[in-house]
Design an enzyme around this catalytic site. Structure first.
Site, short mmCIF file in Angstrom:
data_model
loop_
_atom_site.label_atom_id
_atom_site.label_comp_id
_atom_site.label_asym_id
_atom_site.label_seq_id
_atom_site.Cartn_x
_atom_site.Cartn_y
_atom_site.Cartn_z
N TYR A 142 1.15 32.47 14.09
CA TYR A 142 1.94 33.58 13.56
C TYR A 142 3.05 33.99 14.53
O TYR A 142 4.07 34.52 14.12
CB TYR A 142 1.05 34.79 13.30
CG TYR A 142 0.34 34.79 11.97
CD1 TYR A 142 -0.39 33.69 11.54
CD2 TYR A 142 0.40 35.90 11.14
CE1 TYR A 142 -1.05 33.69 10.33
CE2 TYR A 142 -0.26 35.92 9.92
CZ TYR A 142 -0.98 34.82 9.52
OH TYR A 142 -1.63 34.83 8.31
N ASP A 221 -12.29 23.17 8.18
CA ASP A 221 -12.54 22.67 6.82
C ASP A 221 -14.02 22.77 6.47
O ASP A 221 -14.39 23.22 5.38
CB ASP A 221 -11.99 21.23 6.65
CG ASP A 221 -12.26 20.31 7.82
OD1 ASP A 221 -12.86 20.77 8.82
OD2 ASP A 221 -11.89 19.12 7.74
N ASP A 249 -10.02 35.88 3.27
CA ASP A 249 -9.80 35.96 1.82
C ASP A 249 -10.91 35.21 1.08
O ASP A 249 -11.42 35.68 0.06
CB ASP A 249 -8.44 35.34 1.43
CG ASP A 249 -7.36 36.39 1.22
OD1 ASP A 249 -7.37 37.39 1.98
OD2 ASP A 249 -6.51 36.22 0.32
#
Ligand code: NAD
Ligand code: IPM
Ligand code: MN
Length: 356
Positions: A142, A221, A249
């Site tokens: 970010y 993953d 999320d």
């Protein structure tokens, strides 16, 4: 009597709708437990861009830095999605996080008994889920440099220094020690050098300072699928900024909605408290946004201020309202934002919300 200055940034979309309920809860708690809160509103995001031509006005930053805590609703939405660079709403949120400095973003995920049936996953799989994602918030891809963008090519860099990894990992190990003694570190060390450093620092700190904690390493993953296959087996999960964003999320599916997840960003100058969800443009203005994530963020805020009893009462109110089956639309119910938060306040405090 303690007096707290709280900078409130309702933001965009459903941000103001859920923030209003968090403020009511904080004010009711202050009333009941005899402390004073000064809630001052400041603009951020698209609303600020429309009014002040910047999504992150200096006055907002200064007020946040001078406050005892900052509460944020949500930012962003389709109206402002064409903006670029520092005019983006999301850039404003990142600047706020960086300015406040809270590098440890705590995102607890609990599936109470009452929500086991709201989950899209099988009840026996999600029952008992009580995990904490510790997301690194002020570094990684970010913020990494160099970053660049042309019509033909764009790039971002996932960068972590040893110091940045050490401080977030120590917080995560500490939290694991106070909980069930298990830490899962998530990375992509099979491919990325930055993850190889991450993994070796986690292992060093484990050996040197936290060998009593059970540590596992998972690739991102695999972590995504394990979170769905065996959510109740996780205790604390520590990971970098981007992986933590995605995993949190995903974790929202466990209790059935992202709308109930809260967060606290700690370790910086001023604590920042915000629900995990965004501005939910698809349901804005309809009056049925789930305020639970915002209310539980208020719970974390009051905890940080040391108002433990007040905080516990709001948390109890949320759990009770859910147990009573007062569920908003995202959880398969019909309750409005206001109905849910009235139920929370009635359980939490000795007030009748019909007069509020
Ligand atoms: P979102 O979290 O806003 O919505 C995802 C889905 O979850 C939508 O279907 C929405 O209706 C639902 N949802 C979210 N919160 C809910 C709630 N409280 N009650 C009921 N349903 C809820 O994510 P998105 O659609 O990807 O993003 C929309 C905008 O929000 C974008 O501009 C994004 O950048 C921004 N965003 C902001 C934050 C933040 O301010 N912290 C976080 C995430 C996304
Ligand atoms: C979140 C959001 C933000 C993030 C965006 C809006 C910048 O998705 O808080 O999870 O990616 O951190
Ligand atoms: Mn996110």
């Amino acid at each position: 009597m303690s007096v707290y200055q709280i900078a409130v940034l309702p933001g965009d979309g459903i941000g103001p709708e859920v923030t209003r309920e968090a403020e009511r809860a904080i004010l009711a708690a202050a009333d009941e437990f005899s402390f004073e809160v000064k809630l001052e509103h400041w603009p951020i995001g698209g609303t600020a861009l429309d009014q002040f031509d910047t999504p992150f006005p200096d006055a907002t930053r200064d007020a946040c830095l001078a406050a005892d805590a900052v509460f944020l609703g949500a930012i962003g939405g389709p109206k402002w999605d064409h903006e670029t660079g520092s005019r983006r709403c999301e850039a404003a949120l990142l600047s706020l996080r960086k300015a406040l400095g809270g590098y440890a973003n705590l995102r607890p995920v609990i599936v109470p008994e009452s929500l086991v049936e709201s989950s899209p996953l099988r009840a026996e799989r999600v029952a008992g889920t009580d995990l904490l994602i510790v997301r690194e918030l002020t570094g990684g891809i970010y913020f990494g440099t160099p970053r660049s963008s042309t019509e033909e090519k764009a790039s971002n860099a996932m960068v972590y220094s040893r110091g940045e990894i050490e401080r977030i990992v120590r917080i995560a190990f500490d939290l694991a020690r106070k909980r069930r003694g298990r830490l899962t570190s998530v990375d992509k060390a099979n491919v990325l050098e930055v993850s190889q450093l991450w993994r070796s620092v986690v292992t060093e700190i484990h050996n040197a300072e936290f060998s009593d904690i059970e540590l596992e390493h998972l690739y991102i993953d695999n972590a995504a699928i394990q979170l769905i296959l065996r959510p109740s087996q996780f205790d604390v999960i520590v990971t970098g900024n981007l992986f933590g964003d995605i995993l949190s999320d995903l974790a929202g599916t466990l209790p059935g909605s992202l709308g109930i997840l809260p967060s606290a960003s700690i370790g910086g100058k001023v604590g920042l408290f915000e629900p995990v969800h965004g501005s939910a443009p698809d349901i804005v203005g309809k009056g049925y946004a789930n305020p639970a994530g915002a209310l539980l963020s208020a719970v974390m805020l009051l905890q940080m201020l040391g108002e433990m009893e007040a905080s516990a009462r709001i948390q109890h109110g949320v759990v009770k309202a859910l147990e009573d089956g007062i569920l908003t639309y995202d959880l398969g119910g019909t309750a409005s934002t206001l109905e849910f938060s009235n139920a929370v306040l009635e359980h939490a405090f000795t007030i009748s919300t019909t007069t509020v």
